[in-house]
Design a protein around this motif. Structure first.
Motif, PDB file in Angstrom:
ATOM      1  N   LEU A  17       0.932  -1.159   0.046  1.00  0.00           N
ATOM      2  CA  LEU A  17      -0.016   0.074   0.014  1.00  0.00           C
ATOM      3  C   LEU A  17       1.037   1.330   0.056  1.00  0.00           C
ATOM      4  CD1 LEU A  17      -2.696  -1.089   2.521  1.00  0.00           C
ATOM      5  CD2 LEU A  17      -2.833  -0.966   0.052  1.00  0.00           C
ATOM      6  N   GLY A  18       0.299   2.423  -0.360  1.00  0.00           N
ATOM      7  CA  GLY A  18       0.936   3.654  -0.335  1.00  0.00           C
ATOM      8  C   GLY A  18       1.999   3.933  -1.651  1.00  0.00           C
ATOM      9  N   GLY A  19       1.694   3.145  -2.742  1.00  0.00           N
ATOM     10  CA  GLY A  19       2.377   3.477  -3.882  1.00  0.00           C
ATOM     11  C   GLY A  19       3.576   2.746  -4.231  1.00  0.00           C
ATOM     12  N   ALA A  20       4.184   1.941  -3.200  1.00  0.00           N
ATOM     13  CA  ALA A  20       5.320   1.400  -3.450  1.00  0.00           C
ATOM     14  C   ALA A  20       5.078   0.065  -4.471  1.00  0.00           C
ATOM     15  CB  ALA A  20       5.930   0.936  -2.038  1.00  0.00           C
ATOM     16  N   LEU A  21       6.240  -0.196  -5.028  1.00  0.00           N
ATOM     17  CA  LEU A  21       5.999  -1.369  -5.606  1.00  0.00           C
ATOM     18  C   LEU A  21       6.829  -2.633  -5.346  1.00  0.00           C
ATOM     19  CD1 LEU A  21       7.145   0.432  -9.112  1.00  0.00           C
ATOM     20  CD2 LEU A  21       4.897  -0.066  -8.354  1.00  0.00           C
ATOM     21  N   SER A  22       6.313  -3.612  -5.600  1.00  0.00           N
ATOM     22  CA  SER A  22       7.017  -5.009  -4.954  1.00  0.00           C
ATOM     23  C   SER A  22       8.419  -5.129  -5.685  1.00  0.00           C
ATOM     24  CB  SER A  22       6.156  -6.354  -5.511  1.00  0.00           C
ATOM     25  OG  SER A  22       6.264  -6.620  -6.759  1.00  0.00           O
ATOM     26  N   ASP A  23       8.897  -5.969  -5.106  1.00  0.00           N
ATOM     27  CA  ASP A  23      10.526  -6.130  -5.518  1.00  0.00           C
ATOM     28  C   ASP A  23      10.393  -7.075  -6.703  1.00  0.00           C
ATOM     29  OD1 ASP A  23      11.218  -5.289  -3.074  1.00  0.00           O
ATOM     30  OD2 ASP A  23      11.676  -7.438  -2.101  1.00  0.00           O
ATOM     31  N   GLN A  24       9.233  -7.400  -7.403  1.00  0.00           N
ATOM     32  CA  GLN A  24       9.319  -8.196  -8.767  1.00  0.00           C
ATOM     33  C   GLN A  24       9.576  -7.068  -9.804  1.00  0.00           C
ATOM     34  OE1 GLN A  24       6.225 -10.828  -9.011  1.00  0.00           O
ATOM     35  NE2 GLN A  24       6.667 -12.036  -7.014  1.00  0.00           N
ATOM     36  N   TRP A  25       9.018  -5.850  -9.594  1.00  0.00           N
ATOM     37  CA  TRP A  25       9.130  -4.908 -10.711  1.00  0.00           C
ATOM     38  C   TRP A  25      10.297  -4.691 -11.764  1.00  0.00           C
ATOM     39  CZ3 TRP A  25       4.996  -3.969 -13.695  1.00  0.00           C
ATOM     40  CH2 TRP A  25       3.905  -4.408 -12.970  1.00  0.00           C
ATOM     41  N   PRO A  26      11.579  -4.348 -10.793  1.00  0.00           N
ATOM     42  CA  PRO A  26      12.800  -4.231 -11.532  1.00  0.00           C
ATOM     43  C   PRO A  26      13.259  -5.400 -12.568  1.00  0.00           C
ATOM     44  CG  PRO A  26      13.042  -3.865  -9.279  1.00  0.00           C
ATOM     45  CD  PRO A  26      11.841  -4.214  -9.360  1.00  0.00           C
ATOM     46  N   GLU A  27      12.737  -6.628 -12.145  1.00  0.00           N
ATOM     47  CA  GLU A  27      13.142  -7.619 -13.005  1.00  0.00           C
ATOM     48  C   GLU A  27      12.186  -7.766 -14.235  1.00  0.00           C
ATOM     49  OE1 GLU A  27      13.434 -12.501 -13.060  1.00  0.00           O
ATOM     50  OE2 GLU A  27      13.491 -11.584 -11.016  1.00  0.00           O
ATOM     51  N   LEU A  28      10.987  -7.400 -13.951  1.00  0.00           N
ATOM     52  CA  LEU A  28      10.147  -7.403 -15.021  1.00  0.00           C
ATOM     53  C   LEU A  28      10.338  -6.451 -16.101  1.00  0.00           C
ATOM     54  CD1 LEU A  28       6.415  -7.713 -13.065  1.00  0.00           C
ATOM     55  CD2 LEU A  28       7.410  -9.060 -14.774  1.00  0.00           C
ATOM     56  N   ILE A  29      10.561  -5.074 -15.488  1.00  0.00           N
ATOM     57  CA  ILE A  29      11.014  -4.007 -16.463  1.00  0.00           C
ATOM     58  C   ILE A  29      12.422  -4.350 -17.260  1.00  0.00           C
ATOM     59  CG2 ILE A  29      11.674  -1.499 -16.220  1.00  0.00           C
ATOM     60  CD1 ILE A  29      10.082  -1.274 -13.915  1.00  0.00           C
ATOM     61  N   ALA A  30      13.232  -4.888 -16.638  1.00  0.00           N
ATOM     62  CA  ALA A  30      14.522  -5.267 -17.354  1.00  0.00           C
ATOM     63  C   ALA A  30      14.044  -6.203 -18.423  1.00  0.00           C
ATOM     64  CB  ALA A  30      15.577  -5.953 -16.373  1.00  0.00           C
ATOM     65  N   SER A  31      13.395  -7.186 -18.053  1.00  0.00           N
ATOM     66  CA  SER A  31      12.824  -8.272 -19.282  1.00  0.00           C
ATOM     67  C   SER A  31      12.188  -7.542 -20.377  1.00  0.00           C
ATOM     68  CB  SER A  31      11.877  -9.098 -18.649  1.00  0.00           C
ATOM     69  OG  SER A  31      11.248 -10.027 -19.409  1.00  0.00           O
ATOM     70  N   PHE A  32      11.217  -6.694 -20.054  1.00  0.00           N
ATOM     71  CA  PHE A  32      10.544  -5.867 -21.147  1.00  0.00           C
ATOM     72  C   PHE A  32      11.375  -5.127 -21.953  1.00  0.00           C
ATOM     73  CE2 PHE A  32       7.812  -2.317 -22.780  1.00  0.00           C
ATOM     74  CZ  PHE A  32       7.336  -3.241 -23.668  1.00  0.00           C
ATOM     75  N   ARG A  33      12.562  -4.553 -21.258  1.00  0.00           N
ATOM     76  CA  ARG A  33      13.574  -3.595 -22.042  1.00  0.00           C
ATOM     77  C   ARG A  33      14.458  -4.427 -22.926  1.00  0.00           C
ATOM     78  NH1 ARG A  33      14.918   0.702 -17.370  1.00  0.00           N
ATOM     79  NH2 ARG A  33      13.128   2.129 -17.727  1.00  0.00           N
ATOM     80  N   ALA A  34      14.612  -5.630 -22.483  1.00  0.00           N
ATOM     81  CA  ALA A  34      15.550  -6.509 -23.186  1.00  0.00           C
ATOM     82  C   ALA A  34      15.222  -6.833 -24.596  1.00  0.00           C
ATOM     83  CB  ALA A  34      15.959  -7.711 -22.083  1.00  0.00           C
ATOM     84  N   ARG A  35      14.091  -7.211 -24.985  1.00  0.00           N
ATOM     85  CA  ARG A  35      13.640  -7.786 -26.258  1.00  0.00           C
ATOM     86  C   ARG A  35      13.352  -6.626 -26.902  1.00  0.00           C
ATOM     87  NH1 ARG A  35      11.107 -13.655 -24.831  1.00  0.00           N
ATOM     88  NH2 ARG A  35      12.609 -14.363 -23.277  1.00  0.00           N
ATOM     89  N   ALA A  36      13.316  -6.465 -28.272  1.00  0.00           N
ATOM     90  CA  ALA A  36      13.073  -5.310 -29.056  1.00  0.00           C
ATOM     91  C   ALA A  36      13.009  -4.087 -28.550  1.00  0.00           C
ATOM     92  CB  ALA A  36      11.561  -5.686 -29.578  1.00  0.00           C
ATOM     93  N   PRO A  37      14.354  -3.763 -28.207  1.00  0.00           N
ATOM     94  CA  PRO A  37      14.624  -2.481 -27.594  1.00  0.00           C
ATOM     95  C   PRO A  37      14.396  -1.377 -28.467  1.00  0.00           C
ATOM     96  CG  PRO A  37      16.928  -3.760 -27.842  1.00  0.00           C
ATOM     97  CD  PRO A  37      15.614  -4.429 -28.504  1.00  0.00           C
ATOM     98  N   LEU A  38      13.874  -0.124 -28.007  1.00  0.00           N
ATOM     99  CA  LEU A  38      13.660   1.137 -28.547  1.00  0.00           C
ATOM    100  C   LEU A  38      14.888   1.713 -29.393  1.00  0.00           C
ATOM    101  CD1 LEU A  38      11.811   3.080 -25.817  1.00  0.00           C
ATOM    102  CD2 LEU A  38      10.962   2.214 -27.974  1.00  0.00           C
ATOM    103  N   GLY A  39      14.925   2.209 -30.509  1.00  0.00           N
ATOM    104  CA  GLY A  39      16.045   2.530 -31.081  1.00  0.00           C
ATOM    105  C   GLY A  39      16.786   1.547 -31.840  1.00  0.00           C
ATOM    106  N   ARG A  40      16.367   0.480 -31.852  1.00  0.00           N
ATOM    107  CA  ARG A  40      17.123  -0.743 -32.465  1.00  0.00           C
ATOM    108  C   ARG A  40      16.181  -1.302 -33.516  1.00  0.00           C
ATOM    109  NH1 ARG A  40      20.751  -3.143 -28.773  1.00  0.00           N
ATOM    110  NH2 ARG A  40      21.844  -1.545 -27.979  1.00  0.00           N
ATOM    111  N   GLU A  41      16.742  -1.921 -34.434  1.00  0.00           N
ATOM    112  CA  GLU A  41      16.051  -2.738 -35.688  1.00  0.00           C
ATOM    113  C   GLU A  41      15.071  -3.805 -34.940  1.00  0.00           C
ATOM    114  OE1 GLU A  41      16.971  -5.534 -39.614  1.00  0.00           O
ATOM    115  OE2 GLU A  41      18.536  -4.049 -38.699  1.00  0.00           O
TER     116      GLU A  41
END
Length: 190
Positions: A17-41
């Motif tokens: 509660l209170g707007g904090a994020l669970s500890d799983q979010w950094p891994e999820l964000i890294a996973s999303f950024r890793a494939r088909a990255p912005l600015g790449r083919e």
């Protein structure tokens, strides 16, 4: 269609509660950024379509940008964003189709259950894709991903059920979102 050890749904359900994020979010964000990255083919995207000729993203290079939407029949946001939301994918396609091709990639069922089960064969997957097209008609290509999800896996971790990407005419990923929300797309397509 098996649970993923780290999943966005588990992450948001366990956010404190209170707007904090669970500890799983950094891994999820890294996973999303890793494939088909912005600015790449963009990764390859090709395969059979429900209505006819195969779709190949490379065919649009130098001609049109391409909005790539991943989804399935068992994912409510995927279905409602086609025709129900304002704007909808259909209304955006009508407005932008001269400059932007849209491609809906039919993936695994995001939320299989008794009415819409997980795919055990390509025939089942084609039937569900046809059911989606019948329930929510749309004028752009419906690419049916392979049973192993090869196209989806090249672009995004399958724990992200309905991501959307914009690939410019040069074949570069210029926009990506983990979840389809058609209300964000007018400013992206402009």
């Amino acid at each position: 269609n098996t649970p993923h050890p780290v999943s966005w749904s588990r992450a948001w359900q366990t956010d404190p509660l209170g707007g904090a994020l669970s500890d799983q979010w950094p891994e999820l964000i890294a996973s999303f950024r890793a494939r088909a990255p912005l600015g790449r083919e963009a990764p390859p995207l090709r395969g059979e379509t429900l209505d006819g000729p195969a779709f190949d993203l490379d065919a649009y290079r130098g001609r049109k940008s391409v909005l790539v939407v991943f989804g399935s029949l068992a994912c409510p946001p995927c279905v409602t964003n086609i025709r129900t939301t304002t704007p909808s994918l259909v209304s955006l396609y009508e407005q932008y189709s001269q400059a932007v091709e849209f491609c809906y990639v039919y993936t695994r069922e995001a939320h299989p259950g008794s009415r819409i089960g997980a795919h055990a064969s390509m025939d089942e997957k084609r039937r569900n894709a046809a059911r989606l097209r019948e329930q929510e008609p749309f004028p752009f290509p419906l690419l049916i991903d392979a049973l192993d999800g090869a196209n989806q896996l090249a672009w995004v971790d399958p724990q992200f059920n309905n991501p959307v990407f914009l690939v410019n005419r040069a074949g570069i990923v210029v926009y990506k979102s983990a979840w389809l929300d058609a209300s964000e797309l007018p400013q992206v397509l402009d």
